[in-house]
Scaffold this motif. Structure first.
Motif, short mmCIF file in Angstrom:
data_model
loop_
_atom_site.label_atom_id
_atom_site.label_comp_id
_atom_site.label_asym_id
_atom_site.label_seq_id
_atom_site.Cartn_x
_atom_site.Cartn_y
_atom_site.Cartn_z
N LEU A 103 21.86 5.18 -12.16
CA LEU A 103 20.70 5.59 -11.36
C LEU A 103 20.47 7.10 -11.42
N ALA A 104 21.55 7.87 -11.63
CA ALA A 104 21.44 9.33 -11.69
C ALA A 104 20.64 9.78 -12.91
N GLN A 105 20.37 8.87 -13.86
CA GLN A 105 19.60 9.21 -15.06
C GLN A 105 18.09 9.12 -14.81
N TYR A 106 17.68 8.52 -13.70
CA TYR A 106 16.25 8.30 -13.45
C TYR A 106 15.57 9.56 -12.93
N GLN A 107 14.25 9.63 -13.13
CA GLN A 107 13.43 10.71 -12.57
C GLN A 107 12.84 10.29 -11.23
N HIS A 108 12.57 8.98 -11.09
CA HIS A 108 11.94 8.48 -9.86
C HIS A 108 12.63 7.19 -9.42
N LEU A 109 13.15 7.20 -8.19
CA LEU A 109 13.73 5.99 -7.60
C LEU A 109 13.01 5.72 -6.28
N GLU A 123 3.23 10.50 -12.45
CA GLU A 123 2.46 10.51 -13.70
C GLU A 123 2.80 9.32 -14.59
N ASP A 124 4.10 9.19 -14.94
CA ASP A 124 4.50 8.07 -15.77
C ASP A 124 5.11 6.99 -14.89
N SER A 125 4.25 6.15 -14.33
CA SER A 125 4.69 5.16 -13.35
C SER A 125 5.59 4.10 -13.97
N ALA A 126 5.67 4.09 -15.31
CA ALA A 126 6.51 3.09 -15.97
C ALA A 126 8.00 3.39 -15.75
N ARG A 127 8.35 4.68 -15.70
CA ARG A 127 9.77 5.05 -15.56
C ARG A 127 10.18 5.17 -14.10
N VAL A 128 9.88 4.15 -13.31
CA VAL A 128 10.21 4.12 -11.89
C VAL A 128 11.01 2.86 -11.63
N ASP A 167 0.83 -1.21 0.00
CA ASP A 167 0.00 0.00 0.00
C ASP A 167 0.87 1.26 0.00
N SER A 168 2.05 1.19 0.61
CA SER A 168 2.99 2.31 0.54
C SER A 168 3.43 2.54 -0.91
N LEU A 169 3.76 1.44 -1.59
CA LEU A 169 4.21 1.52 -2.98
C LEU A 169 3.09 2.01 -3.89
N LEU A 170 1.85 1.56 -3.63
CA LEU A 170 0.71 2.02 -4.44
C LEU A 170 0.51 3.53 -4.28
N GLN A 171 0.67 4.03 -3.05
CA GLN A 171 0.57 5.48 -2.82
C GLN A 171 1.62 6.22 -3.65
#
Ligand code: 9WO
Length: 251
Positions: A105-111, A80-85, A70-74
């Motif tokens: 990892l520094a290339q990611y928007q969401h970690l 917005e683009d949950s694919a790039r996580v 449930d934490s991860l779902l939140q």
């Protein structure tokens, strides 16, 4: 902008990386953000429990699947683009963290950084929801928070603009796969110990050569595993062979 989403029972710990030093300044500049989710906010039972006894018996407790999911779902619903996580679990069973992985990892928007406590996390959560399990060293601490902050610090300082002198990130340890050379500052002599003369010669070609040799020598003697992964020139290999013979004679 890089966003860390941290799942942790101790979110207050992350003020250390958020507020201090190079990472603190980069955070103030808006180069990165840290969003913490406490699994305790997502417990469903009346006893407010995030952990339970391990199947099969033994000491200690295991973090339960449902509050983590449930934490991860939140987190996913806030992106917005949950694919790039990428979802990362910090654990001693992970793949060792390297500077190459840090740069990736520094290339990611969401970690998403999952920080375990107790004996760890129900393995089904790792199988179903974790992309990578990462270790920052071959040792055990009491939770994933400090390893997560080490990963965050290593990644944040690679974000353009995070370091005062932009050259320093390119020139520091590991950028060339070698350990760093020794560094000295004033005074030129202290307690009878002098700075190597070449560093005061003003001869920049000789200084660069000395630093390269120091890096090679240190890496060869302290981390032969790193040296084995590098492509050295014939001249460098010959020089190292010479040095190692000298070392063996003098020791
Ligand atoms: C705790 C424990 C207590 C009694 C018997 C066995 C036990 N094993 C553990 C344990 O390994 N706990 C871990 C604590 C579970 C995952 C989060 N924790 C953690 C992560 N410790 N060390 C790390 C870690 C992460 C990344 N790189 C190095 C260490």
């Amino acid at each position: 902008m890089l966003n860390f989403h941290v799942i942790s029972l101790f979110p207050e710990l992350f003020s250390a990386v958020r507020d201090s030093g190079v990472t603190g300044r980069a955070h103030q500049k808006g180069l990165w953000a840290c969003h913490c989710v406490n699994p305790r906010e997502h417990v469903q039972d009346v006893h407010n429990t995030v952990d339970d006894r391990p199947f099969g018996g033994g000491p200690g407790m295991v973090m339960m699947y449902q509050p983590l999911k449930d934490s991860l779902l939140q987190i996913r619903s806030s992106i917005e683009d949950s694919a790039r996580v990428k979802v990362i679990y910090l654990s001693p069973q992970g793949t060792p963290l390297t500077q190459a992985k840090v740069a990736e990892l520094a290339q990611y928007q969401h970690l998403v950084l999952l920080c375990g406590r107790y004996e760890g996390v129900d393995e089904r959560f790792i199988e179903a929801h974790v992309d990578e399990e990462i270790a920052v060293g071959d040792f055990v601490v009491s939770g994933g928070e400090l390893p997560a902050m080490m990963l965050m610090d290593a990644v944040v300082r690679l974000i353009p603009g995070a370091l005062g002198h932009q050259a320093s990130a390119v020139e520091d340890s590991f950028s060339d796969g070698l350990l760093d050379c020794p560094h000295y500052t004033r005074p030129a002599v202290i307690d009878g110990m002098a700075v190597p003369a070449v560093l005061q010669s003003g001869n920049h070609a000789e200084i660069a050569k000395w630093r390269r040799q120091q890096k090679l020598m240190r890496t060869a003697s302290r981390r032969p595993d790193l040296l084995a992964q590098l492509e050295l020139t014939k001249a460098e290999l010959d020089w190292l062979t010479e040095q190692r013979l000298v070392d063996m004679k003098t020791e």
